[in-house]
Design a protein around this motif. Structure first.
Motif, PDB file in Angstrom:
ATOM      1  N   ARG A 114      -2.232 -47.817 -30.574  1.00 21.14           N
ATOM      2  CA  ARG A 114      -1.486 -48.645 -29.616  1.00 21.14           C
ATOM      3  C   ARG A 114      -2.100 -48.613 -28.224  1.00 21.14           C
ATOM      4  O   ARG A 114      -2.110 -49.625 -27.520  1.00 21.14           O
ATOM      5  CB  ARG A 114      -0.027 -48.192 -29.545  1.00 21.14           C
ATOM      6  N   GLN A 115      -2.587 -47.450 -27.812  1.00 17.38           N
ATOM      7  CA  GLN A 115      -3.057 -47.310 -26.427  1.00 17.38           C
ATOM      8  C   GLN A 115      -4.529 -46.973 -26.303  1.00 17.38           C
ATOM      9  O   GLN A 115      -5.042 -46.848 -25.189  1.00 17.38           O
ATOM     10  CB  GLN A 115      -2.233 -46.236 -25.712  1.00 17.38           C
ATOM     11  N   GLY A 116      -5.226 -46.821 -27.416  1.00 11.54           N
ATOM     12  CA  GLY A 116      -6.622 -46.443 -27.355  1.00 11.54           C
ATOM     13  C   GLY A 116      -6.795 -44.935 -27.264  1.00 11.54           C
ATOM     14  O   GLY A 116      -5.835 -44.187 -27.029  1.00 11.54           O
ATOM     15  N   VAL A 117      -8.031 -44.485 -27.448  1.00 13.53           N
ATOM     16  CA  VAL A 117      -8.346 -43.047 -27.428  1.00 13.53           C
ATOM     17  C   VAL A 117      -8.611 -42.606 -25.997  1.00 13.53           C
ATOM     18  O   VAL A 117      -9.380 -43.239 -25.276  1.00 13.53           O
ATOM     19  CB  VAL A 117      -9.573 -42.743 -28.318  1.00 13.53           C
ATOM     20  N   ASP A 118      -7.950 -41.532 -25.589  1.00 14.64           N
ATOM     21  CA  ASP A 118      -8.142 -40.956 -24.257  1.00 14.64           C
ATOM     22  C   ASP A 118      -9.325 -39.999 -24.315  1.00 14.64           C
ATOM     23  O   ASP A 118      -9.284 -38.978 -25.006  1.00 14.64           O
ATOM     24  CB  ASP A 118      -6.876 -40.221 -23.825  1.00 14.64           C
ATOM     25  N   ASP A 119     -10.395 -40.318 -23.583  1.00 15.67           N
ATOM     26  CA  ASP A 119     -11.599 -39.479 -23.613  1.00 15.67           C
ATOM     27  C   ASP A 119     -11.386 -38.105 -22.985  1.00 15.67           C
ATOM     28  O   ASP A 119     -12.231 -37.215 -23.144  1.00 15.67           O
ATOM     29  CB  ASP A 119     -12.747 -40.194 -22.881  1.00 15.67           C
ATOM     30  N   GLU A 120     -10.281 -37.925 -22.274  1.00 18.26           N
ATOM     31  CA  GLU A 120     -10.034 -36.653 -21.587  1.00 18.26           C
ATOM     32  C   GLU A 120      -9.433 -35.592 -22.505  1.00 18.26           C
ATOM     33  O   GLU A 120      -9.387 -34.412 -22.149  1.00 18.26           O
ATOM     34  CB  GLU A 120      -9.091 -36.886 -20.394  1.00 18.26           C
ATOM     35  N   VAL A 121      -8.930 -36.000 -23.664  1.00 18.12           N
ATOM     36  CA  VAL A 121      -8.283 -35.051 -24.572  1.00 18.12           C
ATOM     37  C   VAL A 121      -8.818 -35.250 -25.988  1.00 18.12           C
ATOM     38  O   VAL A 121      -9.426 -36.273 -26.305  1.00 18.12           O
ATOM     39  CB  VAL A 121      -6.741 -35.224 -24.578  1.00 18.12           C
ATOM     40  N   ALA A 122      -8.575 -34.252 -26.840  1.00 18.71           N
ATOM     41  CA  ALA A 122      -9.051 -34.317 -28.226  1.00 18.71           C
ATOM     42  C   ALA A 122      -8.333 -35.429 -28.984  1.00 18.71           C
ATOM     43  O   ALA A 122      -7.115 -35.605 -28.856  1.00 18.71           O
ATOM     44  CB  ALA A 122      -8.828 -32.977 -28.913  1.00 18.71           C
ATOM     45  N   SER A 123      -9.090 -36.170 -29.778  1.00 18.51           N
ATOM     46  CA  SER A 123      -8.534 -37.286 -30.550  1.00 18.51           C
ATOM     47  C   SER A 123      -8.076 -36.812 -31.926  1.00 18.51           C
ATOM     48  O   SER A 123      -8.377 -35.689 -32.355  1.00 18.51           O
ATOM     49  CB  SER A 123      -9.594 -38.373 -30.723  1.00 18.51           C
ATOM     50  N   SER A 124      -7.374 -37.681 -32.633  1.00 21.09           N
ATOM     51  CA  SER A 124      -6.947 -37.358 -33.993  1.00 21.09           C
ATOM     52  C   SER A 124      -8.153 -37.148 -34.902  1.00 21.09           C
ATOM     53  O   SER A 124      -8.144 -36.262 -35.769  1.00 21.09           O
ATOM     54  CB  SER A 124      -6.053 -38.478 -34.545  1.00 21.09           C
ATOM     55  N   ASP A 125      -9.208 -37.943 -34.692  1.00 21.44           N
ATOM     56  CA  ASP A 125     -10.414 -37.781 -35.503  1.00 21.44           C
ATOM     57  C   ASP A 125     -11.080 -36.434 -35.227  1.00 21.44           C
ATOM     58  O   ASP A 125     -11.582 -35.784 -36.152  1.00 21.44           O
ATOM     59  CB  ASP A 125     -11.398 -38.910 -35.220  1.00 21.44           C
ATOM     60  N   TYR A 126     -11.051 -35.995 -33.973  1.00 29.48           N
ATOM     61  CA  TYR A 126     -11.623 -34.686 -33.632  1.00 29.48           C
ATOM     62  C   TYR A 126     -10.913 -33.579 -34.411  1.00 29.48           C
ATOM     63  O   TYR A 126     -11.564 -32.708 -35.001  1.00 29.48           O
ATOM     64  CB  TYR A 126     -11.490 -34.425 -32.134  1.00 29.48           C
ATOM     65  N   TYR A 127      -9.577 -33.611 -34.395  1.00 27.26           N
ATOM     66  CA  TYR A 127      -8.819 -32.584 -35.108  1.00 27.26           C
ATOM     67  C   TYR A 127      -9.093 -32.645 -36.618  1.00 27.26           C
ATOM     68  O   TYR A 127      -9.288 -31.610 -37.268  1.00 27.26           O
ATOM     69  CB  TYR A 127      -7.325 -32.750 -34.865  1.00 27.26           C
ATOM     70  N   ALA A 128      -9.112 -33.853 -37.169  1.00 31.28           N
ATOM     71  CA  ALA A 128      -9.341 -34.004 -38.611  1.00 31.28           C
ATOM     72  C   ALA A 128     -10.694 -33.435 -39.002  1.00 31.28           C
ATOM     73  O   ALA A 128     -10.831 -32.736 -40.016  1.00 31.28           O
ATOM     74  CB  ALA A 128      -9.236 -35.475 -39.003  1.00 31.28           C
ATOM     75  N   GLN A 129     -11.735 -33.743 -38.197  1.00 28.49           N
ATOM     76  CA  GLN A 129     -13.070 -33.231 -38.485  1.00 28.49           C
ATOM     77  C   GLN A 129     -13.135 -31.714 -38.317  1.00 28.49           C
ATOM     78  O   GLN A 129     -13.871 -31.033 -39.021  1.00 28.49           O
ATOM     79  CB  GLN A 129     -14.102 -33.900 -37.572  1.00 28.49           C
ATOM     80  N   LYS A 130     -12.343 -31.195 -37.380  1.00 29.26           N
ATOM     81  CA  LYS A 130     -12.336 -29.748 -37.137  1.00 29.26           C
ATOM     82  C   LYS A 130     -11.873 -28.995 -38.380  1.00 29.26           C
ATOM     83  O   LYS A 130     -12.453 -27.952 -38.739  1.00 29.26           O
ATOM     84  CB  LYS A 130     -11.414 -29.433 -35.964  1.00 29.26           C
ATOM     85  N   TYR A 131     -10.853 -29.516 -39.055  1.00 29.63           N
ATOM     86  CA  TYR A 131     -10.368 -28.865 -40.283  1.00 29.63           C
ATOM     87  C   TYR A 131     -11.418 -28.941 -41.381  1.00 29.63           C
ATOM     88  O   TYR A 131     -11.661 -27.952 -42.087  1.00 29.63           O
ATOM     89  CB  TYR A 131      -9.067 -29.513 -40.751  1.00 29.63           C
ATOM     90  N   LEU A 132     -12.054 -30.097 -41.527  1.00 30.31           N
ATOM     91  CA  LEU A 132     -13.073 -30.258 -42.572  1.00 30.31           C
ATOM     92  C   LEU A 132     -14.254 -29.319 -42.333  1.00 30.31           C
ATOM     93  O   LEU A 132     -14.752 -28.672 -43.264  1.00 30.31           O
ATOM     94  CB  LEU A 132     -13.547 -31.708 -42.619  1.00 30.31           C
ATOM     95  N   LYS A 133     -14.698 -29.224 -41.081  1.00 35.59           N
ATOM     96  CA  LYS A 133     -15.832 -28.356 -40.756  1.00 35.59           C
ATOM     97  C   LYS A 133     -15.468 -26.881 -40.922  1.00 35.59           C
ATOM     98  O   LYS A 133     -16.277 -26.090 -41.410  1.00 35.59           O
ATOM     99  CB  LYS A 133     -16.310 -28.632 -39.330  1.00 35.59           C
ATOM    100  N   ALA A 134     -14.245 -26.520 -40.518  1.00 32.54           N
ATOM    101  CA  ALA A 134     -13.813 -25.126 -40.656  1.00 32.54           C
ATOM    102  C   ALA A 134     -13.730 -24.724 -42.125  1.00 32.54           C
ATOM    103  O   ALA A 134     -14.125 -23.605 -42.503  1.00 32.54           O
ATOM    104  CB  ALA A 134     -12.469 -24.920 -39.971  1.00 32.54           C
ATOM    105  N   LEU A 135     -13.234 -25.613 -42.974  1.00 32.05           N
ATOM    106  CA  LEU A 135     -13.147 -25.330 -44.407  1.00 32.05           C
ATOM    107  C   LEU A 135     -14.539 -25.189 -45.018  1.00 32.05           C
ATOM    108  O   LEU A 135     -14.787 -24.266 -45.805  1.00 32.05           O
ATOM    109  CB  LEU A 135     -12.369 -26.436 -45.109  1.00 32.05           C
TER     110      LEU A 135
END
Length: 374
Positions: A114-135
């Motif tokens: 709805r509002q676009g990705v805020d470059d100042e904070v972590a995005s949903s894609d960042y969090y999703a990738q973080k779980y995949l990389k950690a696993l």
């Protein structure tokens, strides 16, 4: 109809329950229900679902697809922060975090749509990738550990509720035999209880074979006068009882030995913290590790960054594997027993001479406390 609509969502505690009600909910929407209607407390259906301990991802998806306002949900990033992957997480713990994070990732993605990705904070894609990389990283580390026939065991510390006097804990009032106080405590009134360790909680794992299989260890440290800007002196007394008392008969609590120094506390408040020990296997260092790494296919080897992250999690808790920096404070010929990071940017390192650590025959008189600041 509105009351029934909200009652249905209150009943949804998991995906299975939502599937059973989805057809009914769709029918109510067609009959005029509004997706962002509020109940008498001002909550929408989406807010009701997100308030559950384990929100139904199917219910959230269904509501968002029909236009539910994701911005009615509060503290989404705060919840994701609580579920952020840690180097100490096992594969099972990472999968659990990934599953529990999914509802919040869906809400965050809907906000971004709805509002676009805020470059100042972590995005949903960042969090999703973080779980995949950690696993993926955890699986590579675990595969590497499986190549060794035996690895030393350390114990991460975690807090837990205080239930009985004989639990392992840092700080708090001391329980001591009623008859007479130990002479070591009488001789130095500045001593306070820092660590109590119940060896039966370790269940004799790995490194723990060199520790007693039972009994209670109390470590008293000399408390500094922080009003005079004193630092911990390093003086310590270790008391060991071969048997953990069955109950409090013959023992008494002595509040005077309660830890009061912020420089020796864990966390931001001076209070007792019951400790739970989480066993883990420690990778070796040097040529032994290098040889095993060289035998693994390149695509299954942990990267140097992954290995550094893994080893960095070993340098605190019980029977730690100290980092190169922390090892410089370890007395020569000693084995680290316990290391804790204090609130005031200092560390307490408890150690014993190698020969003194001998299971049930350990010489606790040789225990040494080293306090150092970064």
């Amino acid at each position: 109809m509105a009351d029934t609509w909200f009652q249905c969502f209150k009943k949804v505690k998991n995906d299975v329950q939502f599937v059973e009600l989805a057809e009914t909910l769709s029918a109510w929407l067609q009959q005029g229900a509004t997706i962002d209607d509020c109940d008498p407390q001002g909550r929408t259906a989406l807010q009701l679902i997100m308030a559950k301990p384990a929100p139904s991802t199917l219910a959230i998806q269904w509501l968002l697809q029909r236009g539910a306002d994701p911005f009615r949900c509060r503290d989404v990033r705060g919840q994701l922060g609580e579920l952020y992957p840690e180097p100490t997480d096992s594969g099972a713990e990472l999968l659990d975090k990934q599953y529990r994070a999914a509802p919040y990732l869906m809400i965050l993605a809907a906000m971004e749509a709805r509002q676009g990705v805020d470059d100042e904070v972590a995005s949903s894609d960042y969090y999703a990738q973080k779980y995949l990389k950690a696993l993926a990283s955890r699986r590579r580390i675990d595969a590497l550990k499986s190549q060794f026939s035996e690895l030393k065991t350390g114990f991460w510390q975690a807090s837990q509720p205080r239930i009985h006097p004989w639990q392992s804990h840092w700080g708090g009032a001391a329980w001591l035999p009623q008859k007479t106080l130990p002479a070591e405590l009488v001789a130095n009134p500045k001593l306070v209880l820092a660590l109590q360790l119940n060896f039966e909680e370790l269940q004799n794992r790995g490194w723990a074979r060199r520790l007693p299989t039972q009994g209670l260890l109390q470590v008293y440290l000399e408390q500094p006068d922080e009003q005079l800007d004193e630092m911990p002196s390093g003086k310590s007394v270790a008391l060991y009882w071969p048997q953990v008392p069955a109950d409090a008969t013959g023992w008494r609590v002595i509040p005077e030995y309660r830890l009061q120094a912020l420089s020796l506390s864990i966390g931001m408040e001076i209070q007792a913290q019951a400790l739970q020990w989480r066993p883990y296997q420690q990778l070796p260092t040097g040529e032994c590790l290098d040889h095993v790494l060289s035998t693994l296919p390149v695509n299954t080897r942990p990267s140097s960054e992954e290995l550094d992250r893994e080893r960095g999690s070993y340098d605190s808790g019980l029977m730690p594997q100290l980092s190169q920096y922390d090892a410089q404070w370890l007395p020569k010929g000693h084995v680290p027993l316990f290391q804790v990071l204090h609130t005031e940017h200092g560390s307490s390192l408890l150690s014993l001479p190698e020969l003194a650590l001998a299971g049930n025959d350990t010489d606790w008189r040789a225990l040494t406390h080293t306090f150092y600041c970064d």
